[in-house]
Design a protein around this motif. Structure first.
Motif, PDB file in Angstrom:
ATOM      1  N   UNK A  15      69.216  33.949  14.071  1.00 43.38           N
ATOM      2  CA  UNK A  15      69.782  34.153  12.588  1.00 43.38           C
ATOM      3  C   UNK A  15      69.179  32.909  11.891  1.00 43.38           C
ATOM      4  N   UNK A  66      82.019  41.336  14.641  1.00 42.29           N
ATOM      5  CA  UNK A  66      81.067  42.379  15.019  1.00 42.29           C
ATOM      6  C   UNK A  66      81.631  43.428  15.750  1.00 42.29           C
ATOM      7  N   UNK A  87      71.275  40.704  17.222  1.00 39.48           N
ATOM      8  CA  UNK A  87      71.429  40.575  18.597  1.00 39.48           C
ATOM      9  C   UNK A  87      70.168  41.385  19.169  1.00 39.48           C
ATOM     10  N   UNK A 139      67.955  25.127  17.047  1.00 40.70           N
ATOM     11  CA  UNK A 139      67.871  25.330  15.613  1.00 40.70           C
ATOM     12  C   UNK A 139      66.587  25.360  15.093  1.00 40.70           C
ATOM     13  N   UNK A 196      71.444  27.216  22.797  1.00 43.37           N
ATOM     14  CA  UNK A 196      71.032  27.362  21.583  1.00 43.37           C
ATOM     15  C   UNK A 196      69.921  26.477  20.829  1.00 43.37           C
ATOM     16  N   UNK A 201      83.113  29.694   8.157  1.00 44.40           N
ATOM     17  CA  UNK A 201      83.431  31.163   7.877  1.00 44.40           C
ATOM     18  C   UNK A 201      83.832  31.927   9.201  1.00 44.40           C
ATOM     19  N   UNK A 226      67.190  29.609  13.830  1.00 40.46           N
ATOM     20  CA  UNK A 226      68.248  29.646  15.045  1.00 40.46           C
ATOM     21  C   UNK A 226      68.229  30.766  16.000  1.00 40.46           C
ATOM     22  N   UNK A 246      69.030  29.692   9.745  1.00 38.09           N
ATOM     23  CA  UNK A 246      69.832  28.514  10.130  1.00 38.09           C
ATOM     24  C   UNK A 246      70.733  28.143   8.972  1.00 38.09           C
ATOM     25  N   UNK A 247      72.011  27.418   8.947  1.00 34.20           N
ATOM     26  CA  UNK A 247      72.849  26.935   8.148  1.00 34.20           C
ATOM     27  C   UNK A 247      74.086  26.620   8.708  1.00 34.20           C
ATOM     28  N   UNK A 248      75.110  26.628   8.227  1.00 39.98           N
ATOM     29  CA  UNK A 248      76.382  26.321   8.666  1.00 39.98           C
ATOM     30  C   UNK A 248      77.245  27.541   9.246  1.00 39.98           C
ATOM     31  N   UNK A 249      76.406  28.395   9.737  1.00 39.34           N
ATOM     32  CA  UNK A 249      76.880  29.678  10.508  1.00 39.34           C
ATOM     33  C   UNK A 249      77.252  30.808   9.594  1.00 39.34           C
ATOM     34  N   UNK A 250      76.857  30.513   8.464  1.00 41.36           N
ATOM     35  CA  UNK A 250      77.156  31.812   7.650  1.00 41.36           C
ATOM     36  C   UNK A 250      76.292  33.151   7.491  1.00 41.36           C
ATOM     37  N   UNK A 251      75.122  33.150   8.290  1.00 43.48           N
ATOM     38  CA  UNK A 251      74.221  34.174   8.272  1.00 43.48           C
ATOM     39  C   UNK A 251      74.368  35.137   9.164  1.00 43.48           C
ATOM     40  N   UNK A 252      74.147  36.375   9.094  1.00 45.72           N
ATOM     41  CA  UNK A 252      74.312  37.439   9.922  1.00 45.72           C
ATOM     42  C   UNK A 252      73.576  37.001  11.335  1.00 45.72           C
ATOM     43  N   UNK A 253      74.169  37.396  12.394  1.00 49.20           N
ATOM     44  CA  UNK A 253      73.361  37.248  13.709  1.00 49.20           C
ATOM     45  C   UNK A 253      72.769  38.475  14.022  1.00 49.20           C
TER      46      UNK A 253
END
Lengths: 111, 114
Positions: free
Chosen positions: B94, A35, B105, B50, B48, A31, B31, B96-103
């Motif tokens: 965020x 930002x 800050x 996890x 980082x 994906x 994460x 966890x997962x394969x990067x598909x969740x909002x980060x």
């Protein structure tokens, strides 16, 4: 590096015009996210597009993704002074959880 | 929810000193990560994690240590500060997962090493 790269590095447009910025990346992704960062602040999530999507809208934002070219674009329509900020793309990879950011596009909206 | 909280916001160190940047999140995110941001360089990933007990190196890990003893906290330690570590540091989290969740800050920590 797996880093996404934004283009242009800086963009100055008149209020009311559309702003387009691009992001290119190097390897297959799961994906891509965009930002925004206002000066001196943390980053705020704008929109996410998955690798099986080609276009996504959110308000005045339109994001496209071309996985064959490994690139994405962010379009901000009818720009406003409040859109002045830096914009970053972030890529998520299938094989890893870490998120890598590009170097950003600095957008300035002239009144 | 407070989100991601970083402390301190500003810090001046002398070369060779050590310090810890604190980061805490109350969203039960697995994460967590640390980035540094230099002018014109964007954000570069330092370390980082996890999940609790698991850490890994990012793009620029040298000179920094991290630990993840709890889900909530992810401190970043500078072992012997150098002027090259003058930067703005951001903690992020965020699900966890394969990067598909909002980060999400934190607001940043401005560090100057003299």
């Amino acid at each position: 590096s797996q880093q996404g790269e934004e283009d242009p590095q800086a963009l100055s447009i008149q209020e009311g015009e559309n702003a387009t910025m691009n992001c290119s990346y190097k390897t297959s992704i799961n994906n891509l996210q965009w930002y925004r960062q206002n000066s001196g602040r943390g980053l705020v999530h704008l929109i996410l597009i998955r690798s099986n999507e080609r276009e996504k809208h959110s308000g005045r934002l339109r994001v496209t993704l071309d996985t064959s070219k490994k690139s994405s674009s962010l379009l901000i329509t009818a720009s406003r002074a409040a859109d002045t900020a830096s914009y970053f793309c972030a890529t998520g990879y299938s094989s890893a959880s870490k998120i890598i950011f590009g170097s950003g596009t600095r957008l300035s909206i002239r009144p | 929810n407070a989100g991601v909280t970083q402390t301190p916001k500003f810090q001046v160190l002398k070369t060779g000193q050590s310090m810890t940047l604190q980061c805490a999140q109350d969203m039960n995110h697995e994460y967590m990560s640390w980035y540094r941001q230099d002018p014109g360089m964007g954000l570069r990933l330092i370390h980082y994690s996890v999940g609790a007990g698991i850490t890994d190196q990012g793009e620029v890990p040298n000179g920094y240590n991290v630990s993840r003893s709890t889900t909530e906290d992810f401190p970043l330690r500078l072992l012997s500060a150098a002027p090259s570590q003058t930067s703005v540091y951001f903690c992020a989290s965020r699900q966890n997962g394969q990067g598909g969740n909002t980060i999400y800050f934190g607001e940043g920590s401005w560090l100057t090493v003299v």
